[in-house]
Enzyme design. Structure first.
Site, PDB file in Angstrom:
ATOM      1  N   SER A 195     -25.295 -29.700 -36.058  1.00 47.40           N
ATOM      2  CA  SER A 195     -24.537 -29.105 -34.956  1.00 47.40           C
ATOM      3  C   SER A 195     -25.441 -28.976 -33.741  1.00 47.40           C
ATOM      4  O   SER A 195     -26.492 -28.326 -33.800  1.00 47.40           O
ATOM      5  CB  SER A 195     -24.029 -27.729 -35.355  1.00 47.40           C
ATOM      6  OG  SER A 195     -23.679 -27.012 -34.186  1.00 47.40           O
ATOM      7  N   HIS A 211     -22.142 -33.141 -34.831  1.00 48.40           N
ATOM      8  CA  HIS A 211     -21.116 -32.080 -34.797  1.00 48.40           C
ATOM      9  C   HIS A 211     -21.203 -31.380 -33.440  1.00 48.40           C
ATOM     10  O   HIS A 211     -22.262 -30.877 -33.055  1.00 48.40           O
ATOM     11  CB  HIS A 211     -21.352 -31.101 -35.949  1.00 48.40           C
ATOM     12  CG  HIS A 211     -20.300 -30.057 -36.088  1.00 48.40           C
ATOM     13  ND1 HIS A 211     -19.085 -30.293 -36.699  1.00 48.40           N
ATOM     14  CD2 HIS A 211     -20.274 -28.755 -35.698  1.00 48.40           C
ATOM     15  CE1 HIS A 211     -18.358 -29.178 -36.695  1.00 48.40           C
ATOM     16  NE2 HIS A 211     -19.053 -28.234 -36.085  1.00 48.40           N
ATOM     17  N   ASP A 235     -19.705 -28.507 -31.059  1.00 51.86           N
ATOM     18  CA  ASP A 235     -18.951 -27.251 -31.089  1.00 51.86           C
ATOM     19  C   ASP A 235     -18.448 -26.861 -29.704  1.00 51.86           C
ATOM     20  O   ASP A 235     -19.249 -26.611 -28.806  1.00 51.86           O
ATOM     21  CB  ASP A 235     -19.843 -26.137 -31.637  1.00 51.86           C
ATOM     22  CG  ASP A 235     -20.046 -26.246 -33.135  1.00 51.86           C
ATOM     23  OD1 ASP A 235     -19.047 -26.324 -33.864  1.00 51.86           O
ATOM     24  OD2 ASP A 235     -21.214 -26.268 -33.574  1.00 51.86           O
ATOM     25  N   MET A 238     -16.472 -24.117 -27.585  1.00 51.39           N
ATOM     26  CA  MET A 238     -16.023 -22.714 -27.616  1.00 51.39           C
ATOM     27  C   MET A 238     -15.574 -22.303 -26.222  1.00 51.39           C
ATOM     28  O   MET A 238     -16.207 -22.674 -25.229  1.00 51.39           O
ATOM     29  CB  MET A 238     -17.167 -21.816 -28.070  1.00 51.39           C
ATOM     30  CG  MET A 238     -17.764 -22.221 -29.412  1.00 51.39           C
ATOM     31  SD  MET A 238     -18.982 -21.015 -29.932  1.00 51.39           S
ATOM     32  CE  MET A 238     -19.631 -21.832 -31.401  1.00 51.39           C
ATOM     33  N   HIS A 262     -15.470 -30.157 -32.832  1.00 52.35           N
ATOM     34  CA  HIS A 262     -14.882 -28.961 -33.469  1.00 52.35           C
ATOM     35  C   HIS A 262     -14.377 -28.057 -32.348  1.00 52.35           C
ATOM     36  O   HIS A 262     -15.163 -27.392 -31.675  1.00 52.35           O
ATOM     37  CB  HIS A 262     -15.970 -28.289 -34.325  1.00 52.35           C
ATOM     38  CG  HIS A 262     -15.577 -26.984 -34.918  1.00 52.35           C
ATOM     39  ND1 HIS A 262     -16.478 -26.123 -35.503  1.00 52.35           N
ATOM     40  CD2 HIS A 262     -14.366 -26.372 -35.038  1.00 52.35           C
ATOM     41  CE1 HIS A 262     -15.846 -25.037 -35.939  1.00 52.35           C
ATOM     42  NE2 HIS A 262     -14.571 -25.159 -35.651  1.00 52.35           N
ATOM     43  N   MET A 321     -12.930 -24.929 -30.911  1.00 56.47           N
ATOM     44  CA  MET A 321     -12.670 -23.499 -31.112  1.00 56.47           C
ATOM     45  C   MET A 321     -12.099 -23.000 -29.793  1.00 56.47           C
ATOM     46  O   MET A 321     -12.756 -22.280 -29.028  1.00 56.47           O
ATOM     47  CB  MET A 321     -13.974 -22.778 -31.493  1.00 56.47           C
ATOM     48  CG  MET A 321     -14.435 -23.105 -32.904  1.00 56.47           C
ATOM     49  SD  MET A 321     -16.181 -22.733 -33.189  1.00 56.47           S
ATOM     50  CE  MET A 321     -16.927 -24.251 -32.604  1.00 56.47           C
ATOM     51  N   MET A 327     -14.710 -23.180 -42.842  1.00 55.16           N
ATOM     52  CA  MET A 327     -15.750 -22.365 -42.197  1.00 55.16           C
ATOM     53  C   MET A 327     -16.352 -21.417 -43.233  1.00 55.16           C
ATOM     54  O   MET A 327     -15.629 -20.686 -43.916  1.00 55.16           O
ATOM     55  CB  MET A 327     -15.165 -21.529 -41.057  1.00 55.16           C
ATOM     56  CG  MET A 327     -14.643 -22.301 -39.859  1.00 55.16           C
ATOM     57  SD  MET A 327     -15.832 -23.406 -39.082  1.00 55.16           S
ATOM     58  CE  MET A 327     -17.106 -22.259 -38.548  1.00 55.16           C
ATOM     59  N   GLY A 332     -18.044 -18.944 -33.820  1.00 51.30           N
ATOM     60  CA  GLY A 332     -18.463 -18.370 -32.543  1.00 51.30           C
ATOM     61  C   GLY A 332     -19.960 -18.473 -32.286  1.00 51.30           C
ATOM     62  O   GLY A 332     -20.376 -18.551 -31.138  1.00 51.30           O
ATOM     63  N   GLY A 365     -24.038 -19.844 -33.868  1.00 49.23           N
ATOM     64  CA  GLY A 365     -24.907 -20.466 -34.857  1.00 49.23           C
ATOM     65  C   GLY A 365     -25.771 -19.399 -35.510  1.00 49.23           C
ATOM     66  O   GLY A 365     -25.807 -18.248 -35.063  1.00 49.23           O
ATOM     67  N   GLY A 366     -26.434 -19.777 -36.580  1.00 50.58           N
ATOM     68  CA  GLY A 366     -27.432 -18.900 -37.187  1.00 50.58           C
ATOM     69  C   GLY A 366     -26.895 -17.744 -38.007  1.00 50.58           C
ATOM     70  O   GLY A 366     -27.642 -16.821 -38.335  1.00 50.58           O
ATOM     71  N   ASP A 384     -18.908 -25.727 -42.720  1.00 48.52           N
ATOM     72  CA  ASP A 384     -19.621 -25.403 -41.481  1.00 48.52           C
ATOM     73  C   ASP A 384     -19.993 -23.921 -41.458  1.00 48.52           C
ATOM     74  O   ASP A 384     -19.122 -23.061 -41.516  1.00 48.52           O
ATOM     75  CB  ASP A 384     -18.688 -25.745 -40.305  1.00 48.52           C
ATOM     76  CG  ASP A 384     -19.311 -25.527 -38.933  1.00 48.52           C
ATOM     77  OD1 ASP A 384     -20.504 -25.186 -38.856  1.00 48.52           O
ATOM     78  OD2 ASP A 384     -18.586 -25.712 -37.940  1.00 48.52           O
ATOM     79  N   GLY A 385     -21.299 -23.664 -41.357  1.00 52.20           N
ATOM     80  CA  GLY A 385     -21.773 -22.298 -41.167  1.00 52.20           C
ATOM     81  C   GLY A 385     -22.774 -21.863 -42.221  1.00 52.20           C
ATOM     82  O   GLY A 385     -22.436 -21.793 -43.406  1.00 52.20           O
ATOM     83  N   GLY A 386     -23.990 -21.622 -41.810  1.00 50.86           N
ATOM     84  CA  GLY A 386     -24.998 -21.082 -42.710  1.00 50.86           C
ATOM     85  C   GLY A 386     -25.463 -22.036 -43.798  1.00 50.86           C
ATOM     86  O   GLY A 386     -26.004 -21.600 -44.825  1.00 50.86           O
ATOM     87  N   GLY A 398     -26.642 -26.425 -38.220  1.00 54.25           N
ATOM     88  CA  GLY A 398     -27.167 -26.249 -36.868  1.00 54.25           C
ATOM     89  C   GLY A 398     -28.579 -25.731 -36.896  1.00 54.25           C
ATOM     90  O   GLY A 398     -29.546 -26.481 -36.773  1.00 54.25           O
ATOM     91  N   SER A 399     -28.700 -24.414 -37.115  1.00 55.48           N
ATOM     92  CA  SER A 399     -30.026 -23.790 -37.062  1.00 55.48           C
ATOM     93  C   SER A 399     -30.969 -24.326 -38.134  1.00 55.48           C
ATOM     94  O   SER A 399     -32.178 -24.412 -37.911  1.00 55.48           O
ATOM     95  CB  SER A 399     -29.894 -22.269 -37.171  1.00 55.48           C
ATOM     96  OG  SER A 399     -29.087 -21.916 -38.273  1.00 55.48           O
TER      97      SER A 399
END
Ligand code: DX5
Ligand code: ZN
Length: 226
Positions: A9, A34, A36, A38, A67, A69, A138, A143, A145-146, A180-182, A202-203
């Site tokens: 991401s 990816h 994002d 927003m 993606h 959002m 998700m 909203g 990253g990280g 997606d996420g973490g 991402g992170s």
């Protein structure tokens, strides 16, 4: 064995040199970019639009996975298609007419997908599987990253895998299951074992100096999953 795809991401990339960040991560072994989007309305953050997608497009042949959002969704679909998006996903709660929005994405020549927040039911898939190329689960609230991976997302991934397998066994075609996420090196295997084939990170990737080392470590974890 499933094909596994890694989708860094850009949200955690250095926004002052996005073209380089795209090239570097693909050279390091990633499969997909990816992207994002927003809007500070559907989610409490503001990122990038079609102009930035168009700017990074010449930097890679890899698919750009947009993606969204955002709310409303429809007016942005042709703009991102024109800006070079390959895949466009959106959150069903953000569209008044989900079937129409999916149709719009397909008509614009892109692959289409629905995104499910931790609290959103997979029942939105019930009547639109014929228009879906990707299901995105998700594993954080969208909203930022990280954030930390929400463990009950694994059940959702398993349920989505079952729906996809049942549908494709009957009707053919291919539907990707993205999470997606973490996602990190230490949980990617569990996410794959639950049924995912495409992993946004991402992170975990952009937060480290050596992208290649992280992606190689992720692939080594994925290789352990039958
Ligand atoms: C969150 C975004 C994610 C995010 C993932 O709303 O959709 O794509 O960038 O970042 P990490 O991998 O750091 O959780
Ligand atoms: Zn995302």
């Amino acid at each position: 064995m499933r094909d596994f795809r890694i989708a860094p991401s850009l949200l955690s990339a250095d926004f002052a040199c996005l073209g380089q960040e795209v090239r570097d991560v693909i050279a390091a072994g990633a499969d997909i970019i990816h992207f994002d989007v927003m809007d500070n309305h559907y989610v409490p953050n503001l990122t990038v639009g079609p102009l930035v997608c168009e700017a990074i497009r010449p930097h890679t042949q890899a698919p750009i996975d947009v993606h969204l959002m955002v709310k409303p969704v429809d007016s942005l679909v042709p703009m991102f298609a024109k800006a070079g998006a390959d895949i466009i996903t959106f959150h069903p709660e953000a569209s008044e007419h989900i079937d129409r929005t999916l149709g719009l994405i397909k008509e614009s020549g892109c692959k289409a997908g629905l995104v499910f927040n931790p609290g959103t039911s997979l029942s939105y898939l019930d009547h639109v599987m014929d228009k879906i190329d990707m299901v995105l689960i998700m594993s954080v609230n969208p909203g930022f990253g990280g954030q930390s991976f929400i463990p009950h997302a694994l059940e959702k991934v398993r349920a989505a895998r079952q729906r996809i397998d049942e549908y494709t066994a009957k009707h053919g075609g291919e539907i990707w299951l993205e999470v997606d996420g973490g996602i990190k090196v230490d949980n990617i295997a569990a996410v794959a074992a639950a049924g995912a084939d495409t992993f946004v990170a991402g992170s975990a990737i952009y937060g480290q100096p050596d992208y290649q080392a992280v992606i190689a470590a992720m692939r080594a974890e994925l290789a352990k999953v039958a």
